[in-house]
Design a protein around this motif. Structure first.
Motif, PDB file in Angstrom:
ATOM      1  N   ASN A  49       0.829  -1.198   0.000  1.00 19.13           N
ATOM      2  CA  ASN A  49       0.000   0.000   0.000  1.00 19.13           C
ATOM      3  C   ASN A  49       0.866   1.252   0.000  1.00 19.13           C
ATOM      4  OD1 ASN A  49      -2.530   1.387   0.123  1.00 19.13           O
ATOM      5  ND2 ASN A  49      -2.130   1.799   2.294  1.00 19.13           N
ATOM      6  N   PHE A  50       2.017   1.175   0.689  1.00 19.05           N
ATOM      7  CA  PHE A  50       2.937   2.314   0.737  1.00 19.05           C
ATOM      8  C   PHE A  50       3.437   2.665  -0.669  1.00 19.05           C
ATOM      9  CE2 PHE A  50       7.457   3.519   0.722  1.00 19.05           C
ATOM     10  CZ  PHE A  50       7.350   4.787   1.282  1.00 19.05           C
ATOM     11  N   GLY A  89      13.882   3.939   1.157  1.00 24.55           N
ATOM     12  CA  GLY A  89      14.410   3.245   2.320  1.00 24.55           C
ATOM     13  C   GLY A  89      13.965   1.807   2.476  1.00 24.55           C
ATOM     14  N   LEU A  90      13.207   1.266   1.510  1.00 25.90           N
ATOM     15  CA  LEU A  90      12.797  -0.134   1.572  1.00 25.90           C
ATOM     16  C   LEU A  90      13.832  -1.012   0.864  1.00 25.90           C
ATOM     17  CD1 LEU A  90       8.960   0.087   0.856  1.00 25.90           C
ATOM     18  CD2 LEU A  90      10.173   0.247   3.046  1.00 25.90           C
ATOM     19  N   LYS A 134       5.934  14.160   4.182  1.00 26.25           N
ATOM     20  CA  LYS A 134       5.036  15.213   4.631  1.00 26.25           C
ATOM     21  C   LYS A 134       3.571  14.795   4.542  1.00 26.25           C
ATOM     22  CE  LYS A 134       8.333  18.704   3.021  1.00 26.25           C
ATOM     23  NZ  LYS A 134       8.582  19.841   2.092  1.00 26.25           N
ATOM     24  N   ASN A 135       3.337  13.607   4.004  1.00 30.92           N
ATOM     25  CA  ASN A 135       1.960  13.111   3.850  1.00 30.92           C
ATOM     26  C   ASN A 135       1.677  12.080   4.932  1.00 30.92           C
ATOM     27  OD1 ASN A 135      -0.341  11.599   2.973  1.00 30.92           O
ATOM     28  ND2 ASN A 135      -0.019  12.345   0.888  1.00 30.92           N
ATOM     29  N   PRO A 136       0.777  12.398   5.898  1.00 28.49           N
ATOM     30  CA  PRO A 136       0.504  11.474   7.021  1.00 28.49           C
ATOM     31  C   PRO A 136       0.001  10.102   6.557  1.00 28.49           C
ATOM     32  CG  PRO A 136      -0.409  13.644   7.448  1.00 28.49           C
ATOM     33  CD  PRO A 136       0.034  13.653   6.032  1.00 28.49           C
ATOM     34  N   LYS A 137      -0.780  10.105   5.516  1.00 30.34           N
ATOM     35  CA  LYS A 137      -1.336   8.838   5.023  1.00 30.34           C
ATOM     36  C   LYS A 137      -0.225   7.908   4.506  1.00 30.34           C
ATOM     37  CE  LYS A 137      -4.872   7.079   1.842  1.00 30.34           C
ATOM     38  NZ  LYS A 137      -5.845   7.456   0.781  1.00 30.34           N
ATOM     39  N   ILE A 138       0.735   8.490   3.795  1.00 28.52           N
ATOM     40  CA  ILE A 138       1.840   7.687   3.268  1.00 28.52           C
ATOM     41  C   ILE A 138       2.748   7.241   4.412  1.00 28.52           C
ATOM     42  CG2 ILE A 138       3.848   7.699   1.733  1.00 28.52           C
ATOM     43  CD1 ILE A 138       2.431   9.688  -0.049  1.00 28.52           C
ATOM     44  N   LEU A 139       2.953   8.141   5.397  1.00 28.75           N
ATOM     45  CA  LEU A 139       3.781   7.781   6.555  1.00 28.75           C
ATOM     46  C   LEU A 139       3.183   6.615   7.316  1.00 28.75           C
ATOM     47  CD1 LEU A 139       4.989  11.166   8.078  1.00 28.75           C
ATOM     48  CD2 LEU A 139       6.417   9.269   7.307  1.00 28.75           C
ATOM     49  N   SER A 140       1.853   6.622   7.448  1.00 26.91           N
ATOM     50  CA  SER A 140       1.169   5.528   8.140  1.00 26.91           C
ATOM     51  C   SER A 140       1.342   4.214   7.382  1.00 26.91           C
ATOM     52  CB  SER A 140      -0.318   5.868   8.273  1.00 26.91           C
ATOM     53  OG  SER A 140      -1.037   4.786   8.837  1.00 26.91           O
ATOM     54  N   PRO A 146       6.069  -4.662   6.248  1.00 26.18           N
ATOM     55  CA  PRO A 146       6.534  -5.750   7.124  1.00 26.18           C
ATOM     56  C   PRO A 146       8.064  -5.793   7.254  1.00 26.18           C
ATOM     57  CG  PRO A 146       5.908  -6.613   4.988  1.00 26.18           C
ATOM     58  CD  PRO A 146       5.495  -5.169   4.997  1.00 26.18           C
ATOM     59  N   LEU A 147       8.512  -6.335   8.418  1.00 20.11           N
ATOM     60  CA  LEU A 147       9.924  -6.592   8.681  1.00 20.11           C
ATOM     61  C   LEU A 147      10.213  -8.062   8.410  1.00 20.11           C
ATOM     62  CD1 LEU A 147      10.461  -4.627  12.014  1.00 20.11           C
ATOM     63  CD2 LEU A 147      11.752  -4.259   9.934  1.00 20.11           C
TER      64      LEU A 147
END
Length: 417
Positions: A49-50, A89-90, A134-140, A146-147
């Protein structure tokens, strides 16, 4: 020059999509196959989703495509799976698809975080953007990524590398098999043409041999008839006997050889002079061949079947008779001989039958023993596919046959010259 492949030529995309879907479900990784520019060739499997959200931003989307392309190129450079950190960063990895040294694309997988501190931070893309933070939805959505243990990622990369190599080898084998099948079909076609040509030549040789039962006796009889005609004042009879004698001499001596255009035209002229005796008021003919082309060589009896057809099937059935005109001219590097008559003509179907579906009966109706289809095959076999016969005809208008041969003969088949 090596053949350049496209990814879709080497790998069955539907099969790859199926494998990709099962791999994504089994590992929890997102997977997609991309071409050498980073553009996807399969649908995304297990896409996070990210990553969906971040690609809604045109700048971030461009960074994602660049990241995929860069990872694939690095994998191609190393020649093995390449694990790296994307611009966001993924952790991702790329499986190179390389065929005969040509990089076609990659299988990209990942979109996860790793639990372990690993030595791949230096492999992170330097050209990044943080505007998505800067986008809260994307940060969430980022927090929901997953790790997975690094060793699991590494194992998954190596497993997919083995699978990718297998399907590439299978795809290449299929390509080479198709090429081999095409070459075999072409070889069979050439073998068939050669077989028909040999058969036609043997038929001509057999007819010549049958005429050679006692050639000296035959010529002695003809000479006796000619002298008798001369004594009796039968000039036309003498000329006819002489023409026929020369035709036989040509047939017996040249039956298995390449002949000059001059010899072929002399034979045709004798033949037409005899036919003019048969049809004194119904047959006219003309021969216009430049002197400078008379030494060009062609297979024995190339012209005769068409001249015979012009007389027997074009002019003879026509009540008022007609004419046969033969001319030759140089066109580029080739000699084109036209045999034209104003006889009864033929339909398109009749032309197709003559050139493509000639039967043994059709061949036997020619006194030469060499059918028109076989003459065409003989020219193609000797000089190449660009040479041969072209027939244009209209009912009640007449027929024109064009025979093309190279001005400078470079026969592909060694004949008894």
């Amino acid at each position: 020059m090596a053949k350049l492949f496209h990814l879709s030529e080497v790998i069955d995309i539907d099969v790859l999509q199926n494998i990709q879907n099962h791999f994504a479900n089994a590992t929890g990784l997102a997977v997609v196959a991309v071409d050498y520019t980073g553009v996807p060739v399969t649908e995304y499997s297990n896409f996070s989703n990210f990553c969906k959200l971040i690609r809604e931003d045109p700048t971030c989307k461009g960074r994602c495509f660049y990241s995929d392309a860069h990872g694939g190129l690095e994998a191609a450079r190393y020649g093995k799976p390449h694990i790296y950190v994307c611009h966001a960063g993924l952790v991702d990895f790329a499986i190179p698809i390389v065929v005969k040294g040509q990089y076609l694309g990659s299988i990209m997988a990942g979109q996860i975080k790793v639990k372990d501190k690993i030595d791949i931070e230096d492999k992170r893309l330097k050209d990044t953007t943080d505007r998505w933070r800067k986008n809260p939805k994307i940060l969430s959505a980022y927090e929901e990524v997953p790790l997975i243990p690094y060793e699991n990622v590494n194992a998954a990369a190596n497993m997919m590398y083995i699978v990718a190599n297998h399907i590439v080898e299978k795809g290449l084998a299929s390509i080479y098999q198709d090429e081999l099948n095409k070459k075999n079909m072409e070889l069979l076609k050439q073998t068939k043409i050669r077989s028909e040509l040999e058969k036609a030549l043997k038929n001509a040789e057999l007819k010549a041999l049958q005429s050679q039962l006692n050639p000296h006796f035959l010529f002695n009889v003809l000479n006796t008839i000619g002298r008798l005609a001369l004594v009796e004042g039968a000039v036309k009879t003498e000329e006819t006997v002489y023409s026929f004698s020369e035709m036989l001499r040509y047939t017996l001596k040249k039956s298995t050889k390449m002949v000059t255009l001059e010899d072929a035209i002399n034979y045709i002229e004798k033949y037409l002079s005899i036919q003019q005796v048969r049809f004194p008021d119904r047959l006219k003919y003309s021969i216009d061949i430049p002197d400078h082309v008379l030494d060009i060589k062609m297979p024995f009896m190339t012209l005769q079947p068409f001249v015979e057809n012009a007389v027997n099937h074009g002019i003879e059935p026509k009540k008022e008779g007609g004419s046969v005109n033969i001319k030759g001219q140089i066109v580029g590097e080739d000699l084109v001989i036209e045999i034209e008559d104003n006889g009864v003509g033929m339909s398109e179907n009749e032309i197709k039958m003559i050139l493509g579906q000639e039967t043994e009966h059709d061949i036997r109706t020619n006194s030469t023993g060499i059918g028109i289809k076989n003459v065409n095959n003989m020219l193609i076999n000797c000089f190449g596919d660009e040479y041969g016969i072209d027939i244009v005809s209209k009912k009640d208008k007449g027929t024109t046959v064009k025979i093309k041969i190279p001005r400078i003969n470079n026969s592909r088949r060694v004949l008894n010259v």
